[in-house]
Design a protein around this motif. Structure first.
Motif, PDB file in Angstrom:
ATOM      1  N   GLU A  37       0.629  -1.240  -0.017  1.00 42.75           N
ATOM      2  CA  GLU A  37      -0.053  -0.005   0.134  1.00 42.75           C
ATOM      3  C   GLU A  37       0.871   1.353  -0.109  1.00 42.75           C
ATOM      4  OE1 GLU A  37      -3.542   1.870  -0.240  1.00 42.75           O
ATOM      5  OE2 GLU A  37      -3.286  -0.390  -0.110  1.00 42.75           O
ATOM      6  N   GLU A  38       2.010   1.325   0.827  1.00 37.70           N
ATOM      7  CA  GLU A  38       2.685   2.476   0.856  1.00 37.70           C
ATOM      8  C   GLU A  38       3.419   2.866  -0.638  1.00 37.70           C
ATOM      9  OE1 GLU A  38       6.639   4.336   3.210  1.00 37.70           O
ATOM     10  OE2 GLU A  38       5.957   2.190   3.646  1.00 37.70           O
ATOM     11  N   THR A  39       3.833   1.686  -1.165  1.00 37.81           N
ATOM     12  CA  THR A  39       4.463   2.019  -2.612  1.00 37.81           C
ATOM     13  C   THR A  39       3.556   2.431  -3.278  1.00 37.81           C
ATOM     14  OG1 THR A  39       6.221   0.283  -2.033  1.00 37.81           O
ATOM     15  CG2 THR A  39       5.919   0.947  -4.428  1.00 37.81           C
ATOM     16  N   LEU A  40       2.118   1.977  -3.343  1.00 43.84           N
ATOM     17  CA  LEU A  40       1.383   2.265  -4.310  1.00 43.84           C
ATOM     18  C   LEU A  40       0.636   4.017  -3.947  1.00 43.84           C
ATOM     19  CD1 LEU A  40      -0.855   1.641  -6.422  1.00 43.84           C
ATOM     20  CD2 LEU A  40      -2.364   0.905  -4.422  1.00 43.84           C
ATOM     21  N   LYS A  41       0.777   4.217  -2.905  1.00 45.45           N
ATOM     22  CA  LYS A  41       0.279   5.606  -2.499  1.00 45.45           C
ATOM     23  C   LYS A  41       1.569   6.563  -2.825  1.00 45.45           C
ATOM     24  CE  LYS A  41      -2.637   4.444   1.439  1.00 45.45           C
ATOM     25  NZ  LYS A  41      -2.738   4.771   2.759  1.00 45.45           N
ATOM     26  N   LYS A  42       2.863   6.338  -2.738  1.00 42.76           N
ATOM     27  CA  LYS A  42       3.687   6.934  -3.301  1.00 42.76           C
ATOM     28  C   LYS A  42       3.751   7.310  -4.644  1.00 42.76           C
ATOM     29  CE  LYS A  42       6.816   6.404   0.867  1.00 42.76           C
ATOM     30  NZ  LYS A  42       8.024   5.830   1.226  1.00 42.76           N
ATOM     31  N   LEU A  43       3.563   5.958  -5.223  1.00 43.36           N
ATOM     32  CA  LEU A  43       3.431   6.383  -6.899  1.00 43.36           C
ATOM     33  C   LEU A  43       2.508   7.032  -7.202  1.00 43.36           C
ATOM     34  CD1 LEU A  43       4.261   5.171  -9.769  1.00 43.36           C
ATOM     35  CD2 LEU A  43       2.811   3.217  -9.259  1.00 43.36           C
ATOM     36  N   GLU A  44       1.303   6.962  -6.716  1.00 47.47           N
ATOM     37  CA  GLU A  44       0.207   7.739  -6.931  1.00 47.47           C
ATOM     38  C   GLU A  44       0.515   9.459  -6.650  1.00 47.47           C
ATOM     39  OE1 GLU A  44      -3.705   8.967  -8.142  1.00 47.47           O
ATOM     40  OE2 GLU A  44      -3.091   7.050  -8.004  1.00 47.47           O
ATOM     41  N   ILE A  45       1.383   9.752  -5.751  1.00 49.81           N
ATOM     42  CA  ILE A  45       1.615  11.074  -5.230  1.00 49.81           C
ATOM     43  C   ILE A  45       2.660  11.630  -6.461  1.00 49.81           C
ATOM     44  CG2 ILE A  45       2.993  12.591  -3.804  1.00 49.81           C
ATOM     45  CD1 ILE A  45       1.781  10.735  -1.520  1.00 49.81           C
ATOM     46  N   ILE A  46       3.472  10.799  -6.866  1.00 45.31           N
ATOM     47  CA  ILE A  46       4.419  11.292  -7.764  1.00 45.31           C
ATOM     48  C   ILE A  46       3.779  11.394  -9.356  1.00 45.31           C
ATOM     49  CG2 ILE A  46       6.511  10.195  -9.305  1.00 45.31           C
ATOM     50  CD1 ILE A  46       7.415   8.918  -6.549  1.00 45.31           C
ATOM     51  N   ALA A  47       2.737  10.434  -9.366  1.00 39.51           N
ATOM     52  CA  ALA A  47       2.340  10.572 -10.721  1.00 39.51           C
ATOM     53  C   ALA A  47       1.341  11.796 -10.778  1.00 39.51           C
ATOM     54  CB  ALA A  47       1.189   9.345 -10.921  1.00 39.51           C
ATOM     55  N   LYS A  48       0.635  12.030  -9.926  1.00 38.12           N
ATOM     56  CA  LYS A  48      -0.186  13.303  -9.640  1.00 38.12           C
ATOM     57  C   LYS A  48       0.769  14.611  -9.903  1.00 38.12           C
ATOM     58  CE  LYS A  48      -4.097  11.866  -7.167  1.00 38.12           C
ATOM     59  NZ  LYS A  48      -4.972  11.792  -6.081  1.00 38.12           N
ATOM     60  N   GLU A  49       1.999  14.577  -9.419  1.00 32.78           N
ATOM     61  CA  GLU A  49       2.880  15.722  -9.149  1.00 32.78           C
ATOM     62  C   GLU A  49       3.295  15.894 -10.733  1.00 32.78           C
ATOM     63  OE1 GLU A  49       5.793  15.098  -6.468  1.00 32.78           O
ATOM     64  OE2 GLU A  49       4.934  15.624  -4.842  1.00 32.78           O
ATOM     65  N   GLN A  50       3.318  14.810 -11.621  1.00 36.72           N
ATOM     66  CA  GLN A  50       3.821  14.934 -12.954  1.00 36.72           C
ATOM     67  C   GLN A  50       2.686  14.831 -13.977  1.00 36.72           C
ATOM     68  OE1 GLN A  50       7.360  12.646 -13.983  1.00 36.72           O
ATOM     69  NE2 GLN A  50       8.218  12.845 -11.965  1.00 36.72           N
ATOM     70  N   ASN A  51       1.357  15.022 -13.271  1.00 33.98           N
ATOM     71  CA  ASN A  51       0.348  14.995 -14.304  1.00 33.98           C
ATOM     72  C   ASN A  51       0.092  13.824 -15.196  1.00 33.98           C
ATOM     73  OD1 ASN A  51      -2.336  16.096 -15.019  1.00 33.98           O
ATOM     74  ND2 ASN A  51      -1.435  17.204 -16.697  1.00 33.98           N
ATOM     75  N   ARG A  52       0.390  12.772 -14.651  1.00 34.88           N
ATOM     76  CA  ARG A  52       0.367  11.437 -15.251  1.00 34.88           C
ATOM     77  C   ARG A  52      -0.650  10.564 -14.371  1.00 34.88           C
ATOM     78  NH1 ARG A  52       5.065  10.420 -18.336  1.00 34.88           N
ATOM     79  NH2 ARG A  52       6.658  11.842 -17.881  1.00 34.88           N
ATOM     80  N   SER A  53      -0.924   9.480 -15.256  1.00 41.19           N
ATOM     81  CA  SER A  53      -1.800   8.442 -14.629  1.00 41.19           C
ATOM     82  C   SER A  53      -0.853   7.452 -13.786  1.00 41.19           C
ATOM     83  CB  SER A  53      -2.647   7.591 -15.486  1.00 41.19           C
ATOM     84  OG  SER A  53      -1.541   6.919 -16.505  1.00 41.19           O
ATOM     85  N   ARG A  54      -1.177   6.529 -12.979  1.00 38.85           N
ATOM     86  CA  ARG A  54      -0.327   5.572 -12.345  1.00 38.85           C
ATOM     87  C   ARG A  54       0.311   4.854 -13.222  1.00 38.85           C
ATOM     88  NH1 ARG A  54      -3.947   3.491  -7.292  1.00 38.85           N
ATOM     89  NH2 ARG A  54      -4.664   2.316  -9.350  1.00 38.85           N
ATOM     90  N   GLY A  55      -0.381   4.334 -14.271  1.00 38.23           N
ATOM     91  CA  GLY A  55      -0.022   3.296 -15.578  1.00 38.23           C
ATOM     92  C   GLY A  55       1.360   4.052 -16.154  1.00 38.23           C
ATOM     93  N   ASN A  56       0.849   5.209 -16.567  1.00 38.74           N
ATOM     94  CA  ASN A  56       1.845   5.905 -17.577  1.00 38.74           C
ATOM     95  C   ASN A  56       3.006   6.189 -16.530  1.00 38.74           C
ATOM     96  OD1 ASN A  56       2.884   9.030 -18.315  1.00 38.74           O
ATOM     97  ND2 ASN A  56       2.226   7.969 -20.333  1.00 38.74           N
ATOM     98  N   MET A  57       2.992   6.838 -15.211  1.00 37.08           N
ATOM     99  CA  MET A  57       4.308   6.712 -14.536  1.00 37.08           C
ATOM    100  C   MET A  57       4.885   5.595 -14.468  1.00 37.08           C
ATOM    101  SD  MET A  57       5.370   9.581 -12.764  1.00 37.08           S
ATOM    102  CE  MET A  57       7.148   8.912 -13.187  1.00 37.08           C
ATOM    103  N   SER A  58       4.196   4.628 -14.327  1.00 37.89           N
ATOM    104  CA  SER A  58       4.858   2.987 -13.905  1.00 37.89           C
ATOM    105  C   SER A  58       5.770   2.674 -15.280  1.00 37.89           C
ATOM    106  CB  SER A  58       3.709   2.260 -13.716  1.00 37.89           C
ATOM    107  OG  SER A  58       3.184   2.191 -12.502  1.00 37.89           O
ATOM    108  N   GLU A  59       5.168   2.963 -16.498  1.00 38.14           N
ATOM    109  CA  GLU A  59       5.743   2.668 -17.763  1.00 38.14           C
ATOM    110  C   GLU A  59       6.929   3.589 -17.873  1.00 38.14           C
ATOM    111  OE1 GLU A  59       4.511   2.439 -22.697  1.00 38.14           O
ATOM    112  OE2 GLU A  59       3.254   3.719 -21.267  1.00 38.14           O
ATOM    113  N   THR A  60       6.921   4.901 -17.703  1.00 40.43           N
ATOM    114  CA  THR A  60       8.118   5.868 -17.713  1.00 40.43           C
ATOM    115  C   THR A  60       9.106   5.310 -16.748  1.00 40.43           C
ATOM    116  OG1 THR A  60       6.570   7.651 -18.160  1.00 40.43           O
ATOM    117  CG2 THR A  60       8.902   8.258 -17.244  1.00 40.43           C
ATOM    118  N   ILE A  61       9.026   4.856 -15.500  1.00 37.24           N
ATOM    119  CA  ILE A  61      10.078   4.516 -14.534  1.00 37.24           C
ATOM    120  C   ILE A  61      10.549   3.182 -15.090  1.00 37.24           C
ATOM    121  CG2 ILE A  61      10.162   3.448 -12.268  1.00 37.24           C
ATOM    122  CD1 ILE A  61       7.805   5.343 -10.940  1.00 37.24           C
TER     123      ILE A  61
END
Length: 64
Positions: free
Chosen positions: A14-38
């Motif tokens: 859960e912690e990793t998922l929440k942090k991913l969500e925060i990073i994605a929102k800061e970069q105006n991305r979806s979680r999926g798009n952020m994950s693909e970029t990472i």
């Protein structure tokens, strides 16, 4: 519209998922798009250190 891209499912805590969500929102991305970029950045860094990964039918594109 659904994507034609292959799907990747991962399980994480859960912690990793929440942090991913925060990073994605800061970069105006979806979680999926952020994950693909990472993942793409990790692969690029890996190839820079270890050499290009060559596999039949696979072409790795650069980011940026």
């Amino acid at each position: 519209m659904p994507s034609d891209k292959p799907r990747l499912v991962i399980y994480t805590d859960e912690e990793t998922l929440k942090k991913l969500e925060i990073i994605a929102k800061e970069q105006n991305r979806s979680r999926g798009n952020m994950s693909e970029t990472i993942l793409k950045e990790y692969i690029a860094n890996y190839e820079q250190e270890h050499g290009r990964i060559n596999s039949p039918g696979v072409s790795v594109t650069k980011i940026g």
